[in-house]
Design a protein around this motif. Structure first.
Motif, short mmCIF file in Angstrom:
data_model
loop_
_atom_site.label_atom_id
_atom_site.label_comp_id
_atom_site.label_asym_id
_atom_site.label_seq_id
_atom_site.Cartn_x
_atom_site.Cartn_y
_atom_site.Cartn_z
N UNK A 131 0.88 -1.30 -0.18
CA UNK A 131 -0.03 0.10 0.06
C UNK A 131 0.82 1.17 0.09
N UNK A 132 0.66 2.07 -1.11
CA UNK A 132 1.54 3.34 -0.98
C UNK A 132 0.83 4.31 -0.17
N UNK A 133 1.96 5.06 0.70
CA UNK A 133 1.75 6.16 1.65
C UNK A 133 1.60 7.35 0.82
N UNK A 134 0.93 8.32 1.23
CA UNK A 134 0.52 9.65 0.69
C UNK A 134 1.89 10.38 0.22
N UNK A 135 2.98 10.07 0.99
CA UNK A 135 4.19 10.74 0.56
C UNK A 135 4.79 9.85 -0.60
N UNK A 136 4.66 8.67 -0.93
CA UNK A 136 4.92 7.85 -1.74
C UNK A 136 4.50 8.19 -2.88
N UNK A 137 3.17 8.44 -2.92
CA UNK A 137 2.22 8.90 -4.13
C UNK A 137 2.77 10.23 -4.64
N UNK A 138 2.93 11.29 -3.71
CA UNK A 138 3.69 12.32 -4.04
C UNK A 138 4.83 12.24 -4.82
N UNK A 139 5.80 11.22 -4.28
CA UNK A 139 7.07 11.03 -5.01
C UNK A 139 6.98 10.49 -6.48
N UNK A 140 6.09 9.76 -6.72
CA UNK A 140 5.52 9.20 -7.68
C UNK A 140 5.09 10.21 -8.77
N UNK A 141 4.10 11.13 -8.40
CA UNK A 141 3.60 12.25 -8.96
C UNK A 141 4.62 12.97 -9.59
N UNK A 142 5.84 13.15 -8.64
CA UNK A 142 6.77 14.25 -9.27
C UNK A 142 7.94 13.63 -10.01
N UNK A 147 13.72 15.93 -4.31
CA UNK A 147 12.57 15.58 -3.85
C UNK A 147 12.40 16.00 -2.33
N UNK A 148 13.41 16.27 -1.69
CA UNK A 148 13.33 16.67 -0.26
C UNK A 148 12.82 18.36 -0.45
N UNK A 149 13.17 19.06 -1.23
CA UNK A 149 12.67 20.30 -1.35
C UNK A 149 11.35 20.47 -1.74
N UNK A 150 10.84 19.56 -2.89
CA UNK A 150 9.54 19.56 -3.29
C UNK A 150 8.57 18.81 -2.10
N UNK A 151 9.12 18.08 -1.08
CA UNK A 151 8.17 17.47 -0.47
C UNK A 151 8.01 18.14 1.06
N UNK A 152 9.23 19.03 1.20
CA UNK A 152 9.28 19.88 2.53
C UNK A 152 9.67 19.10 3.50
N UNK A 153 10.45 18.09 3.28
CA UNK A 153 11.20 17.08 4.17
C UNK A 153 12.66 16.69 4.48
N UNK A 154 13.03 16.33 5.21
CA UNK A 154 14.78 16.16 4.92
C UNK A 154 15.27 14.99 4.09
#
Length: 249
Positions: free
Chosen positions: A1-12, A24-31
């Motif tokens: 099952x894909x998490x929300x952040x995994x779905x965001x990564x796939x979209x990018x 990816x870190x800059x686009x997702x606002x995470x480390x």
């Protein structure tokens, strides 16, 4: 099952591939540490290909080695295999495709008797060699990366027989491209099995939906039943692809 952040990564990655960990870190606002952890999990699920310093979507013609695929989503494949093994009746003549899910099915079938199995997959035949089943290995040219038999000899041999059921494996299933696989040579063998089988049953774990590979295997209408997993499909649903019988396990 894909998490929300995994779905965001796939979209990018659908917009641009490859992308660096920094991007990816800059686009997702995470480390970057979080991104690397996500990418490691996604690679294990077969969702992305990790590259030095980043990641990309799998190329259509890129085929992971058999032993690499065997480690991915193994619980999903095992649940399909256990269900299918219990539906095969004594006296049936079945054909098993190349693939990690059919290899799991072969392991389940070592507990059975009174079934005749044909396969073009050396891995599957090796597993079944330890069983009490009657096992026929299709001859042909060895495709060494997958340890399977392909080519005109394999296709001609298959066409001499009729099978009660063919258990088909695919690399991906996509609304635009249908059921697809990595190899042209493997696909020709799959089509020969499809043509000679009374019933064709596709074994498709839920991570395969929404993905596409190099070549279309067959039309959805040529499949009699699709067996997949319960749970979150993260987008495209089995019913979007197939209007026939779908079994969730």
């Amino acid at each position: 099952m894909a998490t929300d952040r995994e779905k965001d990564i796939l979209n990018f990655l659908n917009e641009k591939s490859p992308l660096s960990v920094e991007e990816l870190a800059a686009s997702l606002y995470v480390s970057e540490v979080t991104v690397r952890r996500d990418l490691a999990a996604m690679e294990k699920k077969g969702m992305i290909v990790r590259k030095r310093g980043g990641a990309s979507l799998p190329e259509l013609g890129f085929e992971p080695m058999f032993n690499q695929r065997q480690k991915k989503n193994n619980e999903l494949k095992q649940s399909i295999a256990k269900y299918v093994a219990n539906t095969i009746q004594e006296g049936e003549v079945i054909a098993l495709d190349v693939g990690t899910t059919t290899a799991e099915l072969a392991r389940e079938l070592t507990k059975r008797s009174g079934i005749t199995v044909f396969t073009s997959c050396i891995q599957v035949a090796s597993i079944l060699a330890k069983s009490n089943l009657q096992v026929y290995m299709i001859g042909g040219l060895i495709r060494k990366t997958e340890m399977s038999m392909v080519g005109s000899i394999a296709q001609e041999t298959i066409r001499k027989f009729t099978f009660d059921r063919f258990y088909l494996g695919v690399a991906g299933i996509n609304l635009e491209t249908g059921l697809t696989d990595y190899s042209i040579e493997e696909t020709e063998v799959k089509r020969a099995f499809i043509d000679r089988s009374k019933r064709v049953i596709a074994l498709v774990d839920r991570t395969k939906f929404g993905h596409s590979s190099l070549i279309q295997v067959c039309e959805a209408e040529q499949i009699d039943e699709m067996i997949t997993n319960k749970g979150d499909f993260g987008g495209e649903l089995p019913e979007d692809h197939f209007k026939g019988k779908i079994t969730y396990v």
